[in-house]
Scaffold this motif. Structure first.
Motif, short mmCIF file in Angstrom:
data_model
loop_
_atom_site.label_atom_id
_atom_site.label_comp_id
_atom_site.label_asym_id
_atom_site.label_seq_id
_atom_site.Cartn_x
_atom_site.Cartn_y
_atom_site.Cartn_z
N ILE A 121 -23.13 16.25 -15.42
CA ILE A 121 -22.96 15.14 -16.42
C ILE A 121 -22.59 13.98 -15.78
O ILE A 121 -22.09 13.97 -14.53
CB ILE A 121 -21.86 15.74 -17.19
CG1 ILE A 121 -21.84 16.66 -18.39
CG2 ILE A 121 -21.10 14.50 -18.27
CD1 ILE A 121 -21.08 17.18 -19.23
N GLY A 122 -23.10 12.80 -16.24
CA GLY A 122 -22.81 11.52 -16.05
C GLY A 122 -22.06 10.89 -16.89
O GLY A 122 -22.63 10.88 -18.25
N MET A 123 -21.09 9.90 -16.97
CA MET A 123 -20.51 9.26 -18.09
C MET A 123 -20.58 7.80 -18.14
O MET A 123 -20.70 7.13 -16.87
CB MET A 123 -19.06 9.84 -18.19
CG MET A 123 -18.79 11.24 -18.19
SD MET A 123 -16.84 11.80 -18.64
CE MET A 123 -16.20 11.22 -17.06
N MET A 124 -20.35 7.39 -19.22
CA MET A 124 -20.32 5.79 -19.31
C MET A 124 -19.50 5.22 -20.44
O MET A 124 -19.38 6.17 -21.33
CB MET A 124 -21.59 5.02 -19.18
CG MET A 124 -22.56 5.39 -20.25
SD MET A 124 -24.23 4.94 -19.88
CE MET A 124 -24.68 5.68 -18.45
N ILE A 125 -19.15 4.00 -20.61
CA ILE A 125 -18.30 3.85 -21.90
C ILE A 125 -18.96 2.36 -22.34
O ILE A 125 -19.17 1.43 -21.91
CB ILE A 125 -16.84 3.30 -21.50
CG1 ILE A 125 -16.02 4.53 -20.59
CG2 ILE A 125 -16.07 2.81 -22.37
CD1 ILE A 125 -14.73 4.25 -19.80
N CYS A 126 -19.29 2.68 -23.72
CA CYS A 126 -19.59 1.65 -24.38
C CYS A 126 -20.68 0.45 -24.14
O CYS A 126 -21.86 0.73 -23.89
CB CYS A 126 -18.26 1.00 -25.11
SG CYS A 126 -18.44 0.05 -26.66
N TYR A 127 -20.00 -0.67 -23.72
CA TYR A 127 -20.96 -1.67 -23.26
C TYR A 127 -22.00 -1.44 -21.67
O TYR A 127 -22.99 -1.94 -21.67
CB TYR A 127 -20.06 -2.91 -22.86
CG TYR A 127 -20.72 -4.31 -22.69
CD1 TYR A 127 -22.12 -4.54 -23.56
CD2 TYR A 127 -20.43 -5.08 -21.82
CE1 TYR A 127 -22.76 -5.83 -23.30
CE2 TYR A 127 -21.21 -6.19 -21.43
CZ TYR A 127 -22.42 -6.62 -22.13
OH TYR A 127 -22.88 -7.86 -22.11
N ASP A 128 -21.19 -0.46 -21.19
CA ASP A 128 -22.12 0.22 -19.85
C ASP A 128 -23.40 0.40 -20.36
O ASP A 128 -24.58 0.29 -19.60
CB ASP A 128 -21.38 1.46 -19.37
CG ASP A 128 -20.06 1.09 -18.58
OD1 ASP A 128 -19.96 -0.12 -18.05
OD2 ASP A 128 -19.18 2.11 -18.33
N LYS A 129 -23.95 1.09 -21.58
CA LYS A 129 -24.94 1.37 -21.90
C LYS A 129 -25.91 0.32 -22.41
O LYS A 129 -27.28 0.60 -22.58
CB LYS A 129 -25.05 2.49 -23.27
CG LYS A 129 -24.69 1.79 -24.42
CD LYS A 129 -24.74 3.01 -25.62
CE LYS A 129 -24.25 2.39 -26.67
NZ LYS A 129 -24.42 3.76 -27.60
N ALA A 130 -25.49 -1.02 -22.24
CA ALA A 130 -26.39 -2.09 -22.63
C ALA A 130 -27.14 -2.41 -21.35
O ALA A 130 -28.00 -3.22 -21.40
CB ALA A 130 -25.71 -3.14 -23.09
N PHE A 131 -26.91 -1.78 -20.16
CA PHE A 131 -27.48 -2.22 -18.73
C PHE A 131 -28.14 -0.80 -18.30
O PHE A 131 -27.77 0.07 -18.17
CB PHE A 131 -26.23 -2.43 -17.96
CG PHE A 131 -25.49 -3.55 -18.27
CD1 PHE A 131 -25.87 -5.07 -17.79
CD2 PHE A 131 -24.35 -3.42 -19.31
CE1 PHE A 131 -25.18 -5.94 -18.10
CE2 PHE A 131 -23.81 -4.60 -19.68
CZ PHE A 131 -24.17 -5.86 -19.32
N PRO A 132 -29.60 -0.96 -18.36
CA PRO A 132 -30.31 0.07 -17.90
C PRO A 132 -30.01 0.91 -16.49
O PRO A 132 -30.05 2.06 -16.62
CB PRO A 132 -31.66 -0.32 -17.80
CG PRO A 132 -31.63 -1.59 -18.58
CD PRO A 132 -30.36 -2.24 -18.62
N GLU A 133 -29.35 -0.19 -15.61
CA GLU A 133 -29.04 0.54 -14.48
C GLU A 133 -27.90 1.66 -14.46
O GLU A 133 -27.73 2.38 -13.53
CB GLU A 133 -28.33 -0.82 -13.57
CG GLU A 133 -29.59 -1.75 -13.30
CD GLU A 133 -29.69 -2.67 -14.29
OE1 GLU A 133 -30.11 -3.88 -14.18
OE2 GLU A 133 -29.02 -2.67 -15.50
#
Length: 283
Positions: A143-155
């Protein structure tokens, strides 16, 4: 790996930790009864999000309680998780810094932790920023995790995919538009963007994607809910729409990734030597 029943939640959380834990306990019990093995709860579900994205909310609020990664609250979350893999957002205390963080736990303890890297509007006034994306192994897959606005960046999603993530989990407190908000959340432009980011991040990296989000209102923010499970082809397998709820889907993760990558494998077919400008410093 065999089929995994996974779920993403849209629910409302606030400053009262005991009330938040009562909601989480109920959600975990409901998920356990449904046979869920991987459960994603929203950003800031332990202590609530910010009242406003305009900085300090005019001094009306000190923000969510800051919790240590090895503290009693995260241990309590792990105990509630038991045999389930549970992902939940919280405000992390580390020395004198506060981070908007998400933790992954089972009854055995902490499996992974991520600090939000990308901060929208005035969020930097309340949190320090994280500095990395990574994947980690769990009983239900990598699994890899991110939070909210993180997903607006393809990187962001690409970084976890390149680190071997089979499942991307993004927890959010994603609100509707601050200007020209639609009366019907389903028609709001920020709801559409939320859904588009979820589908594209799954598709471009050919990974399974879980998206959890806050629902209801908190301070000046009205959240779009829209929790979902997305397959590696970008198709929504289950979703809550703009209402609170739990999106549940059965996914054979290994088979889903193999099928998606059988002919056109986006990670395999990358040409990183041609991307110099894309990785250069900001102009």
């Amino acid at each position: 790996m065999s089929t995994v029943r996974m779920a993403a939640v849209a629910a409302e959380f606030g400053r009262d930790l005991e009330a938040d834990f009562a909601t989480i306990e109920w959600l975990i019990a409901r998920a356990r009864d449904a046979g869920v093995r991987l459960l994603a709860l929203p950003e800031a579900c332990l202590g609530g999000y910010l009242l406003s994205l305009d900085g300090d909310a005019d001094g009306r609020d000190e923000g969510p309680p800051a919790l240590a990664l090895d503290g009693p609250e995260i241990q309590r979350l792990a105990a509630l998780a038991g045999e389930m893999t549970v992902i939940a957002g919280y405000c992390e205390a580390d020395g004198g810094e506060r981070y908007n963080s998400v933790v992954c736990v089972t009854g055995d303890g902490v499996l992974g932790n991520h600090r939000k890297v990308h901060q929208p509007l005035g969020e930097h006034a309340s949190y320090s920023s994280g500095d990395r994306f990574h994947a980690f192994d769990t009983p239900v897959g990598r699994i890899g995790m991110m939070i909210c606005y993180d997903k607006a960046f393809p990187e962001s999603a690409r970084a976890i995919a390149l680190d071997g993530a089979e499942i991307g989990v993004c927890v959010s407190a994603w609100p509707c538009s601050r200007t020209n908000a639609a009366r019907d959340l389903a028609e709001d432009r920020w709801t559409r963007r939320f859904d588009l980011f979820d589908r594209v991040r799954a598709l471009e990296n050919q990974i399974v994607w879980l998206s959890a989000n806050q629902s209801g209102t908190f301070g000046s923010l009205r959240f779009v809910a829209s929790a979902k499970v997305v397959d590696p082809g970008g198709e929504i397998l289950a979703g809550t729409g703009v209402a609170p709820g739990m999106a549940i889907a059965d996914v054979d993760v290994a088979r889903a990734l193999e099928t998606a990558r059988r002919s056109m494998a986006h990670l395999r077919d990358r040409r990183p030597e041609t991307y110099a400008l894309a990785t250069a410093a900001n102009p």
